[in-house]
Design an enzyme around this catalytic site. Structure first.
Site, PDB file in Angstrom:
ATOM      1  CG  HIS A 145      -1.574   1.361   1.453  1.00  0.00           C
ATOM      2  ND1 HIS A 145      -1.344   2.151   2.556  1.00  0.00           N
ATOM      3  CD2 HIS A 145      -2.454   2.042   0.674  1.00  0.00           C
ATOM      4  CE1 HIS A 145      -2.052   3.272   2.458  1.00  0.00           C
ATOM      5  NE2 HIS A 145      -2.736   3.228   1.342  1.00  0.00           N
ATOM      6  CB  SER A 146       0.814   4.280   0.382  1.00  0.00           C
ATOM      7  OG  SER A 146       1.226   5.620   0.335  1.00  0.00           O
ATOM      8  CG  MET A 147       7.127   4.341   1.150  1.00  0.00           C
ATOM      9  SD  MET A 147       7.811   5.048   2.652  1.00  0.00           S
ATOM     10  CE  MET A 147       7.458   3.720   3.826  1.00  0.00           C
ATOM     11  CB  ALA A 149       2.356   0.151  -3.738  1.00  0.00           C
ATOM     12  CG  HIS A 318      -3.563   7.018   0.379  1.00  0.00           C
ATOM     13  ND1 HIS A 318      -3.146   6.569  -0.859  1.00  0.00           N
ATOM     14  CD2 HIS A 318      -2.478   6.912   1.191  1.00  0.00           C
ATOM     15  CE1 HIS A 318      -1.885   6.227  -0.812  1.00  0.00           C
ATOM     16  NE2 HIS A 318      -1.443   6.416   0.418  1.00  0.00           N
TER      17      HIS A 318
END
Length: 351
Positions: A145-147, A149, A318
């Site tokens: 997820h996010s960072m 990813a 997010h």
């Protein structure tokens, strides 16, 4: 290898986080209906997990694992979050899954980078590679997820032999910048880093629990109360006198990592990923410094060489895996099944 962290567990269990922590007996969270057929409730109980610690030489990465299946899935959380981020998704993974969720360096219960070491996704990717080698996982599905990813993109591109399939939650690409901006961006990053390094040398800020829950929700701009409490159960601890809470993460990680690669560089990384790939995009998620048009170019680059490519939009902000976990879980499970078929057949599929 897996093992209990008794003293640390006791310290964190003192942090009571509403219905999340109280579900230890047999309670479940109600979740919204989904277009993908899934159970109406997701069980997310602390006792179902086992603590994991992995010595990677310079320090220890910690996390938690569940399941005993043969298909291995590694979870990597986002910036300033921790291994609890997938608590509402993990219980719905297929029964043949062994799921490991790691705290990245400087986050959750993992050790912090040594003084002077710079935090950015390249350092995280190197730490994850060392952890997977030490843990004995040679091939696995990577869920970020996010960072996490962003780290996943780097990892899947650099170590394709390790990654069976890759799932990205609300990241198509992070910030990027042109070389003529690097000097000013480096200065901005180092100024923030040294400022946070100085703050980290001082006594930590102490919060009341409800104050910290509120600050976590407001700071993320995408978490609800349940998600904030889930993350804080692993991301904070009680003070010695029991009167307040302090965050566990390294203050230095708050120096937001700069766009260390050009847009063209991210395009090439996207093209280099050949494993099955699922991208879940929040409808109200981040676009960073890109437009929908430039994002579409990156999506096409990801699709170019992926053996099985799937792109889905999920309603929400997010942290969709915490606020809309039922739908996210359904898409992940469908992808795991379809990608397994694609891997067995050697066929290219776009969903």
């Amino acid at each position: 290898m897996p093992g209990p962290l008794a003293a640390q567990e006791k310290r964190h269990d003192d942090l009571i986080t509403d219905s999340y922590e109280n579900c230890k007996e047999d309670k479940t969270f109600d979740v919204p209906a989904s277009p993908v057929k899934r159970p109406r409730s997701i069980k997310s109980c602390a006792w179902e997990w086992e603590e994991v610690e992995i010595d990677i030489g310079w320090g220890t990465l910690r996390g938690k694992a569940r399941g005993s299946g043969s298909r291995l899935v590694l979870g990597l959380h986002g910036w300033l979050d921790n291994a609890n981020t997938f608590d509402l998704v993990a219980p719905s993974l297929p029964e043949d899954t062994r799921f490991l969720s790691l705290d990245l360096p400087g986050h959750g219960r993992s050790d912090h980078f040594s003084p002077g070491f710079i935090y950015d996704p390249r350092g995280y990717a190197g730490a994850v590679k060392k952890a997977m080698t030490a843990y004995g996982w040679e091939r696995f599905v990577l869920l970020g997820h996010s960072m996490g990813a962003v780290v996943g993109i780097l990892y899947a591109a650099a170590f394709p032999e390790d990654v069976e399939a890759f799932i990205s939650v609300d990241i198509i690409k992070p910030w990027s910048s042109q070389p003529d901006k690097y000097a000013s961006l480096f200065k901005k990053y180092f100024d923030q880093y040294f400022d946070n390094e100085n703050k980290a040398s001082k006594p930590p800020l102490i919060y009341e629990e409800e104050e910290l829950v509120t600050k976590t929700i407001e700071g993320s701009k995408s978490l609800d109360e349940r998600g904030a409490r889930i993350l804080l159960q692993r991301g904070a601890r009680k003070t010695e006198d029991g009167k307040g809470l302090v965050l566990l993460r390294d203050l230095r990680v708050k120096a937001f990592f700069i766009g260390f690669m050009t847009y063209e560089g991210w395009l090439e990384l996207a093209r280099s990923i050949e494993c099955p790939l699922l991208i879940l995009k929040a409808t109200e998620g981040h676009y960073y410094n890109e437009t929908q048009e430039t994002y579409n170019v990156v999506l096409a680059a990801f699709q170019e060489n992926s053996r099985h490519f799937s792109y889905k939009e999920v309603e929400g902000k997010h942290h969709i895996h915490l606020t809309n976990s039922e739908i996210v879980s359904g898409y992940i499970n469908n992808f795991l099944r379809e990608s397994n078929v694609a891997l067995l057949n050697g066929a290219s599929i776009v969903a």
